[in-house]
Design a protein around this motif. Structure first.
Motif, mmCIF file in Angstrom:
data_model
loop_
_atom_site.group_PDB
_atom_site.id
_atom_site.type_symbol
_atom_site.label_atom_id
_atom_site.label_comp_id
_atom_site.label_asym_id
_atom_site.label_seq_id
_atom_site.Cartn_x
_atom_site.Cartn_y
_atom_site.Cartn_z
ATOM 1 N N ARG A 83 -5.975 -7.817 -5.177
ATOM 2 C CA ARG A 83 -6.862 -8.982 -5.187
ATOM 3 C C ARG A 83 -6.218 -10.199 -4.523
ATOM 4 N N GLN A 84 -4.950 -10.464 -4.798
ATOM 5 C CA GLN A 84 -4.302 -11.684 -4.301
ATOM 6 C C GLN A 84 -4.077 -11.675 -2.799
ATOM 7 N N THR A 85 -3.776 -10.502 -2.239
ATOM 8 C CA THR A 85 -3.391 -10.432 -0.829
ATOM 9 C C THR A 85 -4.400 -9.725 0.061
ATOM 10 N N GLY A 86 -5.281 -8.910 -0.523
ATOM 11 C CA GLY A 86 -6.198 -8.103 0.276
ATOM 12 C C GLY A 86 -5.568 -6.831 0.801
ATOM 13 N N GLU A 87 -4.291 -6.613 0.526
ATOM 14 C CA GLU A 87 -3.584 -5.420 1.013
ATOM 15 C C GLU A 87 -4.196 -4.160 0.421
ATOM 16 N N ILE A 88 -4.304 -3.121 1.239
ATOM 17 C CA ILE A 88 -4.830 -1.838 0.780
ATOM 18 C C ILE A 88 -3.752 -1.125 -0.036
ATOM 19 N N ALA A 89 -4.069 -0.820 -1.298
ATOM 20 C CA ALA A 89 -3.124 -0.125 -2.173
ATOM 21 C C ALA A 89 -3.396 1.369 -2.240
ATOM 22 N N GLY A 90 -4.628 1.768 -1.907
ATOM 23 C CA GLY A 90 -4.984 3.182 -1.957
ATOM 24 C C GLY A 90 -6.440 3.369 -1.611
ATOM 25 N N ASN A 91 -6.870 4.603 -1.644
ATOM 26 C CA ASN A 91 -8.277 4.906 -1.392
ATOM 27 C C ASN A 91 -8.787 5.874 -2.450
ATOM 28 N N ILE A 92 -10.066 5.729 -2.796
ATOM 29 C CA ILE A 92 -10.722 6.631 -3.737
ATOM 30 C C ILE A 92 -12.090 6.962 -3.165
ATOM 31 N N ASN A 93 -12.333 8.241 -2.920
ATOM 32 C CA ASN A 93 -13.591 8.679 -2.339
ATOM 33 C C ASN A 93 -14.416 9.442 -3.363
ATOM 34 N N SER A 94 -15.724 9.207 -3.344
ATOM 35 C CA SER A 94 -16.661 10.046 -4.084
ATOM 36 C C SER A 94 -17.306 10.974 -3.060
#
Length: 204
Positions: A83-94
């Motif tokens: 939230r603070q940086t906008g950095e992508i931490a991971g992905n979750i797909n349905s």
């Protein structure tokens, strides 16, 4: 709560937001503009992901990967962002969303090495479950995990998934057919009841 490309919040609220919570992560749909950051993170996470999964490492592979989510009725690709940086931490797909009497999707997920181990994926999965059951109005989500992937199993257990079975040679990963455990969770297990059922659910 999902965010649009500009980072502004959409009209949809997650249960955590309504309850006054302030998670450290947000969710947004993956787009073509994420290619450079996504590929860089995948390359930095090769040791973390091997041998459990294989994500795109080239522009061509990324475009093919993105095309899987062209029809949001059958699959949805979400990014877990700090939230603070906008950095992508991971992905979750349905993935493989099936409506009608099934109302089910299959989860695929991966953390990225720069922010792994900080709990971001657990928070992200909590938001994805609420989004899937409240907004997409799914009834069930499944996840298939290789038996040796202990971190993935712990993540599912933490969120209340139940182990439903074992499938030998289920998925082709890293050059071979791999055994998988089958895990699942339902909206009933989480106590989530949407305001109305999905319109494709039969009346009886």
């Amino acid at each position: 709560m999902l965010h649009n490309d500009s980072g502004e919040e959409t009209a949809h609220e997650s249960a955590g937001d309504r309850a006054g919570g302030h998670p450290r992560v947000t969710l947004r749909r993956i787009t073509a503009q994420d290619e450079a950051e996504f590929l860089e993170l995948v390359r930095a996470s090769i040791d973390l992901h091997h041998p459990w999964m294989s994500l795109p490492t080239t522009s061509e592979e990324f475009r093919a990967y993105l095309a899987r989510f062209d029809d949001p009725r059958s699959a949805e690709g979400l990014l877990v962002c700090v939230r603070q940086t906008g950095e992508i931490a991971g992905n979750i797909n349905s993935n493989s969303i099936i409506r009608g009497r099934f109302q089910c999707g299959s989860l695929g997920y991966a953390a990225f090495a720069p922010t792994a181990g900080q709990g971001y994926m657990s928070e992200g999965l909590g938001l994805v479950l609420r989004h899937a059951f409240q907004e997409l109005r799914l009834h069930r989500l499944e996840a298939n995990v290789q038996p040796g992937n202990h971190a993935s199993r712990r993540l599912l257990e933490r969120h209340g998934f139940r182990r439903e079975g074992y499938s030998p040679e289920m998925l082709f990963i890293d050059g071979a057919w791999r055994d998988h455990e089958r895990w699942a969770i339902t909206s009933t297990m989480m106590g989530i009841v949407p305001d109305s059922p999905h319109p494709t659910l039969p009346a009886r």
